[in-house]
Design a protein around this motif. Structure first.
Motif, PDB file in Angstrom:
ATOM      1  N   LYS A 118       0.832  -1.204   0.000  1.00 23.72           N
ATOM      2  CA  LYS A 118       0.000   0.000   0.000  1.00 23.72           C
ATOM      3  C   LYS A 118       0.871   1.261   0.000  1.00 23.72           C
ATOM      4  N   ASP A 119       1.909   1.280   0.841  1.00 24.73           N
ATOM      5  CA  ASP A 119       2.787   2.442   0.929  1.00 24.73           C
ATOM      6  C   ASP A 119       3.532   2.698  -0.373  1.00 24.73           C
ATOM      7  N   LEU A 120       3.985   1.617  -1.023  1.00 26.54           N
ATOM      8  CA  LEU A 120       4.708   1.771  -2.282  1.00 26.54           C
ATOM      9  C   LEU A 120       3.831   2.427  -3.346  1.00 26.54           C
ATOM     10  N   LYS A 121       2.565   2.048  -3.365  1.00 29.50           N
ATOM     11  CA  LYS A 121       1.661   2.637  -4.350  1.00 29.50           C
ATOM     12  C   LYS A 121       1.365   4.095  -4.023  1.00 29.50           C
ATOM     13  N   GLU A 122       1.098   4.378  -2.758  1.00 23.31           N
ATOM     14  CA  GLU A 122       0.659   5.723  -2.380  1.00 23.31           C
ATOM     15  C   GLU A 122       1.782   6.742  -2.358  1.00 23.31           C
ATOM     16  N   THR A 123       2.993   6.310  -1.986  1.00 22.94           N
ATOM     17  CA  THR A 123       4.087   7.275  -1.830  1.00 22.94           C
ATOM     18  C   THR A 123       5.014   7.356  -3.024  1.00 22.94           C
ATOM     19  N   THR A 124       5.133   6.273  -3.790  1.00 22.18           N
ATOM     20  CA  THR A 124       6.078   6.273  -4.924  1.00 22.18           C
ATOM     21  C   THR A 124       5.433   5.869  -6.244  1.00 22.18           C
ATOM     22  N   ASN A 125       4.128   5.559  -6.192  1.00 19.57           N
ATOM     23  CA  ASN A 125       3.394   5.140  -7.385  1.00 19.57           C
ATOM     24  C   ASN A 125       3.959   3.856  -8.003  1.00 19.57           C
ATOM     25  N   ARG A 126       4.495   2.987  -7.164  1.00 17.20           N
ATOM     26  CA  ARG A 126       5.003   1.689  -7.615  1.00 17.20           C
ATOM     27  C   ARG A 126       3.900   0.640  -7.458  1.00 17.20           C
ATOM     28  N   ILE A 127       3.618  -0.084  -8.511  1.00 14.60           N
ATOM     29  CA  ILE A 127       2.588  -1.119  -8.507  1.00 14.60           C
ATOM     30  C   ILE A 127       3.274  -2.484  -8.497  1.00 14.60           C
ATOM     31  N   LEU A 128       2.902  -3.338  -7.538  1.00 12.65           N
ATOM     32  CA  LEU A 128       3.472  -4.676  -7.479  1.00 12.65           C
ATOM     33  C   LEU A 128       2.644  -5.628  -8.332  1.00 12.65           C
ATOM     34  N   PHE A 129       3.320  -6.487  -9.065  1.00 15.95           N
ATOM     35  CA  PHE A 129       2.651  -7.378 -10.015  1.00 15.95           C
ATOM     36  C   PHE A 129       2.406  -8.772  -9.447  1.00 15.95           C
ATOM     37  N   THR A 130       3.026  -9.096  -8.309  1.00 14.08           N
ATOM     38  CA  THR A 130       2.911 -10.445  -7.760  1.00 14.08           C
ATOM     39  C   THR A 130       2.386 -10.379  -6.331  1.00 14.08           C
ATOM     40  N   GLN A 131       2.201 -11.552  -5.738  1.00 16.44           N
ATOM     41  CA  GLN A 131       1.855 -11.655  -4.323  1.00 16.44           C
ATOM     42  C   GLN A 131       3.058 -12.103  -3.509  1.00 16.44           C
ATOM     43  N   ASN A 132       4.243 -12.025  -4.087  1.00 14.00           N
ATOM     44  CA  ASN A 132       5.465 -12.449  -3.411  1.00 14.00           C
ATOM     45  C   ASN A 132       6.076 -11.266  -2.677  1.00 14.00           C
ATOM     46  N   ASP A 133       6.333 -11.422  -1.376  1.00 10.19           N
ATOM     47  CA  ASP A 133       6.867 -10.307  -0.610  1.00 10.19           C
ATOM     48  C   ASP A 133       8.277  -9.903  -1.026  1.00 10.19           C
ATOM     49  N   LEU A 134       8.982 -10.768  -1.763  1.00  8.44           N
ATOM     50  CA  LEU A 134      10.286 -10.356  -2.298  1.00  8.44           C
ATOM     51  C   LEU A 134      10.146  -9.136  -3.204  1.00  8.44           C
ATOM     52  N   ALA A 136       8.172  -6.680  -2.916  1.00  9.31           N
ATOM     53  CA  ALA A 136       8.120  -5.484  -2.073  1.00  9.31           C
ATOM     54  C   ALA A 136       9.516  -5.094  -1.611  1.00  9.31           C
ATOM     55  N   LEU A 137      10.307  -6.080  -1.141  1.00 10.24           N
ATOM     56  CA  LEU A 137      11.681  -5.798  -0.713  1.00 10.24           C
ATOM     57  C   LEU A 137      12.502  -5.206  -1.848  1.00 10.24           C
ATOM     58  N   LEU A 138      12.357  -5.769  -3.029  1.00  9.71           N
ATOM     59  CA  LEU A 138      13.122  -5.316  -4.193  1.00  9.71           C
ATOM     60  C   LEU A 138      12.774  -3.876  -4.554  1.00  9.71           C
ATOM     61  N   ASN A 139      11.499  -3.540  -4.517  1.00  7.52           N
ATOM     62  CA  ASN A 139      11.078  -2.175  -4.840  1.00  7.52           C
ATOM     63  C   ASN A 139      11.472  -1.181  -3.753  1.00  7.52           C
ATOM     64  N   ILE A 140      11.413  -1.611  -2.497  1.00  5.23           N
ATOM     65  CA  ILE A 140      11.843  -0.729  -1.413  1.00  5.23           C
ATOM     66  C   ILE A 140      13.328  -0.426  -1.532  1.00  5.23           C
ATOM     67  N   LEU A 141      14.124  -1.457  -1.792  1.00  6.13           N
ATOM     68  CA  LEU A 141      15.571  -1.246  -1.929  1.00  6.13           C
ATOM     69  C   LEU A 141      15.880  -0.315  -3.094  1.00  6.13           C
ATOM     70  N   SER A 142      15.243  -0.533  -4.227  1.00  5.52           N
ATOM     71  CA  SER A 142      15.505   0.324  -5.390  1.00  5.52           C
ATOM     72  C   SER A 142      15.064   1.762  -5.109  1.00  5.52           C
ATOM     73  N   GLN A 143      13.942   1.927  -4.418  1.00  6.60           N
ATOM     74  CA  GLN A 143      13.469   3.261  -4.083  1.00  6.60           C
ATOM     75  C   GLN A 143      14.422   3.950  -3.099  1.00  6.60           C
ATOM     76  N   ASN A 144      14.924   3.188  -2.130  1.00  5.52           N
ATOM     77  CA  ASN A 144      15.869   3.754  -1.167  1.00  5.52           C
ATOM     78  C   ASN A 144      17.163   4.192  -1.854  1.00  5.52           C
ATOM     79  N   LEU A 145      17.611   3.431  -2.844  1.00 12.46           N
ATOM     80  CA  LEU A 145      18.828   3.790  -3.577  1.00 12.46           C
ATOM     81  C   LEU A 145      18.635   5.052  -4.408  1.00 12.46           C
ATOM     82  N   LEU A 146      17.388   5.349  -4.762  1.00 13.39           N
ATOM     83  CA  LEU A 146      17.088   6.548  -5.555  1.00 13.39           C
ATOM     84  C   LEU A 146      16.819   7.777  -4.689  1.00 13.39           C
ATOM     85  N   ALA A 147      16.738   7.583  -3.377  1.00 16.12           N
ATOM     86  CA  ALA A 147      16.269   8.663  -2.497  1.00 16.12           C
ATOM     87  C   ALA A 147      17.159   9.896  -2.534  1.00 16.12           C
TER      88      ALA A 147
END
Length: 499
Positions: A118-134, A136-147
Motif C-alpha cells: 500500500k505504501d509503495l503505491k501511495e508514496t512512490t506510485n510503484r505497482i506490485l505485479f505479484t503476491q510475493n513479498d520479495l 516489495a523488498l526489491l522495490n523498497i531497496l531500489s526506491q531507497n537507492l534513488l532517495a
C-alpha cells in the motif's frame, strides 16, 4: 522456508548454483529459479519454473544461463497462489531495471507485506505485479537507492538503503542479490531468524583464465553449509543478524553489522531449523545439526526414563518416523538401552509431506510414502519418534498404520516441544486452528492422534540440546520477536490460496 544460494567470482557460477539448489531441495519443492549476470557481456539471464530443481534445470535450460554472478532459489510457498499456473508469476529470482539493474532472492516472510504494498503505491506510485513479498523488498531497496537523486553507487549508499529497508520491512528474511556491473550482496534480517552463511574458495587455474576480473577468489552464500561443503567452499561464518555484505567487481568485501547492536535487537535464530528443516550435514551458528539431533534424543530419553522405570510405559522397540527423526531415535535407543528398529519403510520417491501445500496432498503423501513391517511390530509396544508434531496429519496416519500392523501399545515421542502457536516468519502454519496441540493438553493430543501416550521434549531440553538461548521459539511459547498482525497475515494467506 525456502533455500537460497548465490555464487560470485567464477565463470561456472550458474552450474554451481544449480548443484547447490539440489543440495537445498529439502527446503522447498514447489519451484526453482536461477538468475545470472555476465560481467563481460553485461547481460542478465534468467530462468525459473515450477517443479523440482532437476526438472526445472535440464542441461539445455542451464546452458542458456551463464555469468560470473548467479543467485538461485528453491521455493516452499507459505503465502500466495498454490496452483502451478497462478504461482508462476510469484517465482524467484526477481528483478528491477532501475537503478543499476538489481536481481534478488529471499528466504522468509515479510509480515507487514500488505502495508508495504500500500505504501509503495501511495508514496512512490510503484505497482506490485505479484503476491510475493520479495517484490516489495526489491522495490523498497531500489526506491531507497534513488532517495538521494545520486546515481553513483557506493557501499555507504547501499548499506544505508538496506538499513532503511530494515526499518520498513518486518519479519524474518535472508536475501541474496546482484547489482549489474557493481557486485554481489547478502543481508540477514535484524533478528537473524532466517539463516545465511558465507563461504569462499580459491579459483582453479582454468577458472582464473576465464574469470573476467581475475581476483582469484569465488564467494558463495547459502541457506546451509551442506551446499558450501559440496561445492568446495570454506565456511567463513554465519552472517550476523542485521549484517549487510557487498562484494564488488574487484573482489573487495564490504560489511556492516552494527544495525542490530545499535538498535538493541536480540538474535533469534529459528529453532525449527535444528528440529526439522536443515540437512543433518549442515551447521548453523557453529552448531552441528546432526549433533543437536543426537542431543534431542538423549535429553528426551532422560525425560522419559522415569515413566519407564515406574512401569507406566513398557516400550519394546524404538522406531523413527523417517527421515528427520532417525538421528534422535538412535540416540534415544542408546540412552535407554531399548532396541532400535526401522520398521517404517519410506518410498524415496515421495516428497516431504510437511512442506506440501494442502492438507489433502499431505494426507495422500503419508499413505504413499510409508509402509510398516508387520512381522516386526505385531505384539510389541512401539515407541515412535518424530522430529515434531505440527498438524498431526502424518502422526495419526502412522499410528493407525502401526496399530493395523499388530502393535500392542503405541507411544509417540516428539523431539520438539508442543507447537501451539502460529509461525509468521517462513514456516507454513500461520493458523492456530491447524495445530493439533493448540489449546489442548498432552493427553488430549494423544487421544486425538490415537496414541497411548505422547511425550514432548521440554523447552529446557531443546535449548540445552542446541546449546543456545538465542532462539526464536514463538511457535512454542508465543513470544514473537517481530510484531505481527496475526489476523491480517492469516487473512492474506487464505485470500491468496483462494485466488
Amino acid at each position: 522456508m525456502c533455500g537460497v544460494i548465490g555464487v560470485f567470482g567464477t565463470p561456472y557460477s550458474s552450474q554451481e548454483v544449480q548443484q547447490g539448489l539440489q543440495l537445498l531441495q529439502h527446503r522447498g519443492q514447489d519451484a526453482a529459479g536461477i538468475l545470472s549476470f555476465n560481467s563481460q557481456s553485461k547481460n542478465f539471464s534468467l530462468y525459473k519454473d515450477v517443479g523440482l530443481v532437476s526438472k526445472v534445470f535440464d542441461e539445455s535450460k542451464l546452458y542458456g544461463i551463464s555469468g560470473d554472478i548467479s543467485i538461485g532459489h528453491t521455493r516452499y510457498a507459505t503465502v500466495g497462489p498454490k496452483t502451478a499456473l497462478d504461482a508462476k508469476r510469484d517465482l524467484q529470482p526477481m528483478m528491477v531495471n532501475y537503478p543499476f539493474g538489481i536481481g534478488m532472492v529471499h528466504n522468509g516472510n515479510i509480515v507487514n507485506y500488505y502495508q508495504l504494498k500500500k505504501d509503495l503505491k501511495e508514496t512512490t506510485n510503484r505497482i506490485l505485479f505479484t503476491q510475493n513479498d520479495l517484490e516489495a523488498l526489491l522495490n523498497i531497496l531500489s526506491q531507497n537507492l534513488l532517495a538521494t537523486n545520486d546515481l553513483n553507487f557506493s557501499f555507504d549508499k547501499f548499506q544505508s538503503s538496506v538499513k532503511s529497508l530494515f526499518d520498513q520491512a518486518k519479519g524474518g528474511f535472508s536475501v541474496l542479490g546482484v547489482v549489474a556491473e557493481k557486485g554481489f550482496f547478502a543481508f540477514r534480517d535484524p533478528h537473524g531468524i532466517r539463516p545465511l552463511i558465507l563461504g569462499r574458495r580459491r579459483l582453479t587455474d582454468e577458472e582464473k583464465k576465464q574469470q573476467p576480473n581475475n581476483f582469484g577468489i569465488s564467494y558463495c552464500a547459502s541457506s546451509e553449509t551442506n551446499a558450501l561443503n559440496f561445492l568446495g567452499y570454506e565456511v567463513v561464518r554465519d552472517l550476523s543478524p542485521g549484517e549487510i555484505i557487498f562484494i564488488d567487481h574487484t573482489g573487495e568485501v564490504y560489511s556492516s553489522s552494527n544495525y542490530s547492536t545499535q538498535n538493541k535487537i536480540p538474535a533469534k535464530t529459528c529453532m525449527f531449523e535444528y528440529v526439522y528443516f536443515s540437512n543433518p550435514e549442515s551447521k548453523l551458528e557453529n552448531v552441528s545439526i546432526y549433533g543437536a539431533r543426537l542431543n534431542f534424543g538423549k535429553h528426551l530419553a532422560e525425560e522419559i526414563r522415569s515413566k519407564i522405570d515406574s512401569g507406566a510405559i513398557k516400550p519394546d522397540i524404538i522406531v523413527p518416523i523417517p527421515e528427520t527423526s532417525r538421528v534422535a531415535a538412535i540416540s534415544m535407543s542408546e540412552t535407554l538401552g531399548i532396541p532400535y528398529r526401522e520398521v517404517l519403510i519410506k518410498n524415496r520417491y515421495i516428497q516431504r509431506s510437511f512442506i506440501l501445500n494442502t492438507q489433502e496432498s499431505r494426507k495422500r503423501a503419508v499413505q504413499l510414502k510409508l509402509t510398516a513391517i508387520a512381522s516386526e511390530i505385531k505384539g510389541k509396544n512401539v515407541m515412535l519418534v518424530d522430529d515434531s508434531v505440527v498438524r498431526g496429519t502424518t502422526s495419526k496416519k502412522i499410528i493407525d498404520m502401526v496399530r493395523e500392523a499388530g502393535a500392542n501399545e503405541v507411544y509417540l515421542a516428539s523431539t520438539c516441544p508442543p507447537i501451539r502457536h502460529p509461525c509468521f516468519y517462513g514456516v507454513d502454519f500461520p493458523d492456530p486452528n491447524e495445530l493439533v496441540a493448540h489449546g489442548k493438553t498432552e493427553p488430549e493430543v494423544a487421544k486425538m492422534l490415537g496414541a497411548d501416550h505422547i511425550f514432548y521434549l521440554t523447552t529446557e531440553g531443546l535449548k540445552k540440546s542446541i546449546g543456545s538461548e538465542k532462539l526464536c521459539m514463538a511457535c512454542i511459547d508465543g513470544k514473537y520477536p517481530v510484531d505481527c498482525n496475526t489476523k491480517s497475515f492469516s487473512e492474506m494467506r487464505q485470500a491468496h490460496r483462494e485466488a
